[in-house]
Design an enzyme around this catalytic site. Sequence first.
Site, PDB file in Angstrom:
ATOM      1  N   ARG A  48      40.219  10.047   3.787  1.00 11.65           N
ATOM      2  CA  ARG A  48      39.838  11.279   4.473  1.00 11.65           C
ATOM      3  C   ARG A  48      39.753  12.427   3.480  1.00 11.65           C
ATOM      4  O   ARG A  48      38.902  13.311   3.592  1.00 11.65           O
ATOM      5  CB  ARG A  48      40.841  11.617   5.592  1.00 11.65           C
ATOM      6  CG  ARG A  48      40.621  13.009   6.202  1.00 11.65           C
ATOM      7  CD  ARG A  48      41.401  13.218   7.483  1.00 11.65           C
ATOM      8  NE  ARG A  48      42.795  12.880   7.377  1.00 11.65           N
ATOM      9  CZ  ARG A  48      43.743  13.658   6.823  1.00 11.65           C
ATOM     10  NH1 ARG A  48      43.415  14.824   6.301  1.00 11.65           N
ATOM     11  NH2 ARG A  48      44.999  13.258   6.795  1.00 11.65           N
ATOM     12  N   TYR A 100      18.722  24.964  17.377  1.00  9.97           N
ATOM     13  CA  TYR A 100      18.939  23.627  17.934  1.00  9.97           C
ATOM     14  C   TYR A 100      19.944  23.685  19.087  1.00  9.97           C
ATOM     15  O   TYR A 100      20.946  24.407  19.012  1.00  9.97           O
ATOM     16  CB  TYR A 100      19.429  22.695  16.824  1.00  9.97           C
ATOM     17  CG  TYR A 100      19.978  21.381  17.313  1.00  9.97           C
ATOM     18  CD1 TYR A 100      19.211  20.520  18.086  1.00  9.97           C
ATOM     19  CD2 TYR A 100      21.275  21.001  16.992  1.00  9.97           C
ATOM     20  CE1 TYR A 100      19.722  19.318  18.544  1.00  9.97           C
ATOM     21  CE2 TYR A 100      21.797  19.793  17.439  1.00  9.97           C
ATOM     22  CZ  TYR A 100      21.018  18.953  18.211  1.00  9.97           C
ATOM     23  OH  TYR A 100      21.544  17.769  18.661  1.00  9.97           O
ATOM     24  N   ASP A 172      20.362  26.282   8.164  1.00  6.05           N
ATOM     25  CA  ASP A 172      20.124  24.893   8.549  1.00  6.05           C
ATOM     26  C   ASP A 172      18.803  24.467   7.916  1.00  6.05           C
ATOM     27  O   ASP A 172      17.739  24.973   8.272  1.00  6.05           O
ATOM     28  CB  ASP A 172      20.072  24.776  10.076  1.00  6.05           C
ATOM     29  CG  ASP A 172      19.948  23.333  10.551  1.00  6.05           C
ATOM     30  OD1 ASP A 172      19.372  22.513   9.815  1.00  6.05           O
ATOM     31  OD2 ASP A 172      20.414  23.031  11.669  1.00  6.05           O
TER      32      ASP A 172
END
Length: 397
Positions: A48, A100, A172
């Site tokens: 992780r 989005y 983005d």
Amino acid sequence: MTDHTLQTRLLHNDYKFDPATGGVSVPVQHASTFHQSFDEPTKYDYSRSGNPTREALEKTIAQLENGTHGFAFASGMAAISTSLMLLSQGDHILISEDVYGGTFRMTHDVLHRFGIQHTFVDMTDLNAVATAIQPNTKVLYIETPSNPLLNITDIQAVVKLAKANDCLTFVDNTFMTPALQRPLNFGADLVLHSATKFIAGHSDVVAGLAVANNETLGEQLGFLQNAFGSILGPHDCWLVLRGLKTLHCRLEQSQKTAEKVATFLSRHPAVENVYFPGFSTHPGHPTHRYQCDGPGAVLSFELKDEEAVRTFTKQAEVPVFAVSLGAVESILSYPKAMSHASMPKEEREKRGITDGLLRLSVGLEHPEDLIKDFQKALKSLQPQHLFLEGRMRSEVR
């Protein structure tokens, strides 16, 4: 190899081959934990917090975006959501109006619960952006081209407004990828990707990427990535790295086809509007040409109503009718019921996302096959006199 073009650097970078074996594919390290020395710190301890295969992808995307730190997440929304956790209670975010649907949902329905305020604004209107900035605004969030109406935001101009007000700029870059647009070069602080789309490119992996432009932001996002733990697994990292190798040639072919399909649709009498930044008539075309190396391979077009959409999608055989975009196969999507289904009807209509709007991500099919398929599907929408009129108009041109 920083002096090479991006097209070459997609293939020849720090991970061109495995130094241990000479293998020309990045090794997939599935280990969840790593043996450690009691007295000496080791580079890896738990996957992780860090994994060799993920590190290869994260460093590669950072280099391609000309950033300092890259991060790989379990999805595009995981990348966006983790990045938005840089905000604190009482902060305000200014965000592209026709963003989005998943980003809208995260902002409107989740961040709001934690006391993080937001304002949606038309980012193509710099005066509106400047007016909407508040004393507690911390982030200006851009999506350009926007999803699904392909509106274009001037990244450099918004960055100037952000810096003047001590704000960060997030972009983005999913539709363009670093092959066509590199927002950090225009002063943006963080660039985000749904790597599920063009970067991976084969509809076989869900992934998200983020790239920061400085050490401080990189350390902050690295802390959040480890704290939330929404990391990308090693095999999926390998799939994204594989997809990157063909990114340039896929985009080159797809956007050439997209221009031909968009032109065909713009001339058809059953199509009311076509949204494509490659058109010189698109209001954002000059800005897009300045900050991008191509028009991209996504366009949207508008039919009369939902019934017309239903008929068209049943008749069209070549594209997949599905969510997502950026794949080797063309994907036809219905924003109202797919990408923007989480957005209330009044919010969709306010943004121009009508019941007749379709979004098309153009793949690698031959352009004539797509056009013939769409011609057949559109014919079913037209009375005979309009069909003949449209055909004559096309022949004249």
